[in-house]
Design a protein around this motif. Sequence first.
Motif, mmCIF file in Angstrom:
data_model
loop_
_atom_site.group_PDB
_atom_site.id
_atom_site.type_symbol
_atom_site.label_atom_id
_atom_site.label_comp_id
_atom_site.label_asym_id
_atom_site.label_seq_id
_atom_site.Cartn_x
_atom_site.Cartn_y
_atom_site.Cartn_z
ATOM 1 N N HIS A 1 1.046 -1.008 0.053
ATOM 2 C CA HIS A 1 0.000 -0.005 0.102
ATOM 3 C C HIS A 1 0.749 1.359 0.015
ATOM 4 O O HIS A 1 0.262 2.523 -0.112
ATOM 5 C CB HIS A 1 -1.137 -0.089 1.305
ATOM 6 N N LEU A 2 2.176 1.136 0.212
ATOM 7 C CA LEU A 2 3.025 2.403 0.224
ATOM 8 C C LEU A 2 3.857 2.725 -1.008
ATOM 9 O O LEU A 2 4.631 3.586 -1.049
ATOM 10 C CB LEU A 2 3.832 2.253 1.371
ATOM 11 N N THR A 3 3.459 1.730 -2.136
ATOM 12 C CA THR A 3 4.307 1.822 -3.311
ATOM 13 C C THR A 3 3.779 2.812 -4.112
ATOM 14 O O THR A 3 2.561 3.312 -4.151
ATOM 15 C CB THR A 3 4.193 0.321 -4.103
ATOM 16 N N ASP A 4 4.843 3.873 -4.623
ATOM 17 C CA ASP A 4 4.552 4.912 -5.692
ATOM 18 C C ASP A 4 4.211 4.203 -6.651
ATOM 19 O O ASP A 4 4.866 3.459 -7.514
ATOM 20 C CB ASP A 4 5.823 5.675 -5.749
ATOM 21 N N PRO A 5 2.858 4.322 -7.395
ATOM 22 C CA PRO A 5 2.383 3.742 -8.563
ATOM 23 C C PRO A 5 3.198 4.230 -9.888
ATOM 24 O O PRO A 5 3.257 3.630 -11.084
ATOM 25 C CB PRO A 5 1.115 4.289 -8.678
ATOM 26 N N ASP B 1 6.507 4.394 -9.775
ATOM 27 C CA ASP B 1 7.548 3.681 -9.782
ATOM 28 C C ASP B 1 7.545 2.128 -10.244
ATOM 29 O O ASP B 1 8.220 1.131 -9.949
ATOM 30 C CB ASP B 1 8.181 3.472 -8.449
ATOM 31 N N LEU B 2 6.506 1.869 -11.324
ATOM 32 C CA LEU B 2 6.514 0.611 -11.801
ATOM 33 C C LEU B 2 7.176 0.421 -13.205
ATOM 34 O O LEU B 2 6.955 1.405 -14.089
ATOM 35 C CB LEU B 2 4.602 0.460 -12.165
ATOM 36 N N HIS B 3 7.929 -0.551 -13.043
ATOM 37 C CA HIS B 3 8.611 -0.729 -14.228
ATOM 38 C C HIS B 3 8.296 -2.455 -14.765
ATOM 39 O O HIS B 3 8.620 -3.282 -14.396
ATOM 40 C CB HIS B 3 10.407 -0.793 -14.092
ATOM 41 N N LEU B 4 7.614 -2.370 -16.047
ATOM 42 C CA LEU B 4 7.106 -3.514 -16.564
ATOM 43 C C LEU B 4 8.263 -4.274 -17.309
ATOM 44 O O LEU B 4 8.315 -5.672 -17.472
ATOM 45 C CB LEU B 4 6.081 -3.577 -17.506
ATOM 46 N N GLY B 5 9.465 -3.761 -17.627
ATOM 47 C CA GLY B 5 10.448 -4.312 -18.426
ATOM 48 C C GLY B 5 11.427 -4.886 -17.419
ATOM 49 O O GLY B 5 11.293 -5.068 -16.172
ATOM 50 N N ALA B 6 12.653 -4.997 -17.759
ATOM 51 C CA ALA B 6 13.685 -5.588 -16.968
ATOM 52 C C ALA B 6 14.521 -4.239 -16.324
ATOM 53 O O ALA B 6 14.535 -3.303 -16.763
ATOM 54 C CB ALA B 6 14.854 -6.263 -17.886
ATOM 55 N N ARG B 7 15.069 -4.630 -15.148
ATOM 56 C CA ARG B 7 15.993 -3.809 -14.616
ATOM 57 C C ARG B 7 16.874 -4.370 -13.579
ATOM 58 O O ARG B 7 16.480 -5.640 -13.153
ATOM 59 C CB ARG B 7 15.050 -2.764 -13.593
ATOM 60 N N ARG B 8 17.797 -3.918 -13.047
ATOM 61 C CA ARG B 8 18.597 -4.468 -12.115
ATOM 62 C C ARG B 8 18.131 -4.453 -10.529
ATOM 63 O O ARG B 8 17.749 -3.447 -10.075
ATOM 64 C CB ARG B 8 19.934 -3.828 -11.858
ATOM 65 N N ARG C 1 7.191 -3.361 -6.482
ATOM 66 C CA ARG C 1 6.954 -2.840 -7.780
ATOM 67 C C ARG C 1 6.261 -3.944 -8.672
ATOM 68 O O ARG C 1 6.807 -4.440 -9.562
ATOM 69 C CB ARG C 1 8.232 -2.216 -8.513
ATOM 70 N N ARG C 2 5.104 -4.024 -8.253
ATOM 71 C CA ARG C 2 4.191 -5.203 -8.961
ATOM 72 C C ARG C 2 2.959 -4.548 -9.454
ATOM 73 O O ARG C 2 2.575 -3.786 -9.072
ATOM 74 C CB ARG C 2 3.790 -6.260 -7.835
ATOM 75 N N LEU C 3 2.561 -5.052 -10.776
ATOM 76 C CA LEU C 3 1.308 -4.518 -11.310
ATOM 77 C C LEU C 3 0.212 -4.460 -10.385
ATOM 78 O O LEU C 3 -0.743 -3.450 -10.381
ATOM 79 C CB LEU C 3 1.007 -5.234 -12.516
#
Length: 166
Positions: free
Chosen positions: A60-64, A66-73, A92-94
């Motif tokens: 519930h505290l996640t910044d919407p 800050d969602l990255h649907l691709g690849a990241r480190r 960081r989940r959909l």
Amino acid sequence: MDETFEVVPIARVVGGRVEPTDDYWGGTTSIIRIDADRFSSEATAGLDSFSHLEVVFRFHLTDPTDLHLGARRPRDNPDWPEVGIFGHRNMRRLNWLGVSRCRLLKVDGLDLHVEDLDAVDGTPVLDIKPWFQEMGPRGDQHQAAWTSDMLQLYFAPSTDDPHRHP
């Protein structure tokens, strides 16, 4: 794939951490307080026979944004490979869903006293299940090497955490 549905929290996390952190969750205690308006203490009957719970909750505290649907480190560490959204277990989940396995310390009516739940105070809990050994992984297990490096301190005890179980 465009089906939507509403999920209503059945409980909230009370106490424990107030901010999500990457490490040092070991020994952190909190309470999963089940909604007394919808459930009676019969809902927790028999739960005290189990040592661990599997808890589904909402980040519930996640910044919407800050969602990255691709690849990241992972943790933005340049030493670790880029991994797709489904290769991470972070917030960081959909659908902003988290799953945690924690130790059940005590059942007190609709209050479940737990240890090592990596969810913060106020977190909406969507489901609670007792952990059955038979539902654990079957067969050989393996994982990417970077995960062991990253999680080395995840459940390490924090000496400065006031919610750490002695």
